[in-house]
Scaffold this motif. Structure first.
Motif, mmCIF file in Angstrom:
data_model
loop_
_atom_site.group_PDB
_atom_site.id
_atom_site.type_symbol
_atom_site.label_atom_id
_atom_site.label_comp_id
_atom_site.label_asym_id
_atom_site.label_seq_id
_atom_site.Cartn_x
_atom_site.Cartn_y
_atom_site.Cartn_z
ATOM 1 N N UNK A 25 6.857 5.335 12.217
ATOM 2 C CA UNK A 25 7.118 4.887 10.853
ATOM 3 C C UNK A 25 5.958 3.992 10.438
ATOM 4 N N UNK A 26 5.323 4.314 9.325
ATOM 5 C CA UNK A 26 4.089 3.632 8.942
ATOM 6 C C UNK A 26 4.212 2.965 7.586
ATOM 7 N N UNK A 27 3.603 1.774 7.464
ATOM 8 C CA UNK A 27 3.465 1.146 6.152
ATOM 9 C C UNK A 27 2.438 1.918 5.337
ATOM 10 N N UNK A 28 1.380 2.374 6.017
ATOM 11 C CA UNK A 28 0.362 3.217 5.395
ATOM 12 C C UNK A 28 -0.308 4.003 6.507
ATOM 13 N N UNK A 29 -0.922 5.122 6.156
ATOM 14 C CA UNK A 29 -1.587 5.958 7.161
ATOM 15 C C UNK A 29 -2.749 5.208 7.820
ATOM 16 N N UNK B 35 -2.504 15.084 4.672
ATOM 17 C CA UNK B 35 -2.434 13.706 5.148
ATOM 18 C C UNK B 35 -3.032 13.519 6.530
ATOM 19 N N UNK B 36 -3.379 14.596 7.226
ATOM 20 C CA UNK B 36 -3.824 14.488 8.613
ATOM 21 C C UNK B 36 -5.164 13.760 8.704
ATOM 22 N N UNK C 235 4.059 11.553 12.274
ATOM 23 C CA UNK C 235 3.990 11.970 13.671
ATOM 24 C C UNK C 235 2.533 11.903 14.108
ATOM 25 N N UNK C 236 2.355 11.602 15.391
ATOM 26 C CA UNK C 236 0.984 11.470 15.891
ATOM 27 C C UNK C 236 0.824 12.213 17.202
ATOM 28 N N UNK D 71 -3.073 11.624 13.289
ATOM 29 C CA UNK D 71 -1.862 11.142 12.616
ATOM 30 C C UNK D 71 -1.666 11.908 11.323
ATOM 31 N N UNK D 72 -0.423 12.263 11.025
ATOM 32 C CA UNK D 72 -0.108 12.932 9.768
ATOM 33 C C UNK D 72 1.308 12.594 9.341
ATOM 34 N N UNK D 73 1.589 12.780 8.075
ATOM 35 C CA UNK D 73 2.947 12.601 7.580
ATOM 36 C C UNK D 73 3.827 13.700 8.142
ATOM 37 N N UNK D 74 5.076 13.331 8.492
ATOM 38 C CA UNK D 74 6.030 14.305 9.010
ATOM 39 C C UNK D 74 6.824 14.892 7.859
#
Length: 286
Positions: free
Chosen positions: A108-112, A42-43, A8-9, A30-33
């Motif tokens: 949805x991310x391939x990588x952060x 992860x933020x 989520x961003x 941006x961080x992992x949900x």
């Protein structure tokens, strides 16, 4: 195909006049949900490097303060990962009245890192025009410095726009571009603080003379305030960038370099930045 990361961003907006409600996006967080655990390892946050839209909206905008805020948010996010403080509370504590943050949006991310880059292009950075002006002088040097330090993964760990008045005397307007305290394997008494300043020698050498004039006071002040030795580095253009110009320009270039070196300022060119950034990566233990 590798499984994508649910993220989520949030968009960070500059709002110079809350009554008018006009804004421009200046950054992304941006961080992992996932289920809230109070920890946000992860933020990550990034602000724009092109402040033209902010200047168009507000000619008096304090760009230096906005740039410094990126590092402050990143530092607080790192602390929140260990003290359990939610990321939204960190932002609410940090952002000024002229900055707002949007509600969370899914991605949805391939990588952060890749997703952060894509979001910056989509929502923040202005469209590039075909006849984009090439950065020159100090602007080009500062951009190269940031690029190399970011590539080494240390930009977020460095202090930005360091006020010389902290070490010299009140009223000193000089700001040093960036710096850090070196974590040396063989610790010296008090340690070493490395500071870096972009100095363009293409036009004139006044900035070089100013830095040379301030160096002794800075060095003494860092020793007194930080109990550390200062290594001050000036980053300049390579001589070849002025080698096709008139002899007077090359003489000014050499004069500027010599003036700084006489005050024990280390002088490197943009070509040396990769090596400088790698040293920072090792010393900051990234």
């Amino acid at each position: 195909m590798p499984e994508r990361i649910q993220c989520e961003f949030f968009l960070i907006r500059y709002v110079p006049d809350v009554v008018k409600g006009e804004f421009t996006n200046i950054g992304v967080l941006l961080r992992e949900a996932g289920p809230s655990s109070g920890r946000d390892e992860s933020a990550v946050v990034r602000f724009t490097r092109d402040w033209s839209r902010v200047r168009c909206m507000d000619a008096d905008a304090d760009i230096g303060l906005l740039e410094a805020l990126e590092g402050e948010i990143a530092e607080r996010l790192r602390h929140s990962a260990t003290d359990g403080k939610p990321v939204m509370q960190v932002l609410e504590d940090t952002l000024s009245n002229s900055l707002q943050i949007t509600e969370a949006r899914a991605a949805l991310a391939e990588s952060i890192p890749a997703e952060l880059e894509q979001l910056m292009k989509m929502y923040v950075e202005p469209l590039k025009v075909k006849a984009e002006r090439r950065r020159t002088g100090r602007a080009a040097i500062t951009a190269a410095m940031r690029n190399e330090f970011e590539r080494a993964g240390v930009w977020g760990l460095m202090r930005k726009r360091i006020a010389a008045s902290l070490y010299t005397r009140p009223g000193d307007p000089m700001k040093i571009d960036c710096g850090y305290r070196a974590e040396l394997q063989r610790a010296t008494a008090g340690g070493i603080i490395r500071m870096f300043q972009a100095v363009s020698l293409e036009g004139d050498v006044e900035s070089a003379k100013g830095l040379a004039f301030s160096a002794p006071q800075l060095r003494e002040g860092v020793q007194r305030v930080e109990d550390a030795r200062l290594e001050l580095t000036a980053v300049v253009e390579p001589l070849r960038s002025v080698s096709s110009a008139e002899d007077e320009a090359m003489e000014r270039y050499r004069f500027g370099v010599e003036a700084m070196e006489q005050q024990e300022i280390r002088v490197v060119t943009v070509s040396d930045l990769a090596r400088v950034a790698e040293t920072a990566r090792v010393e900051l233990r990234v």
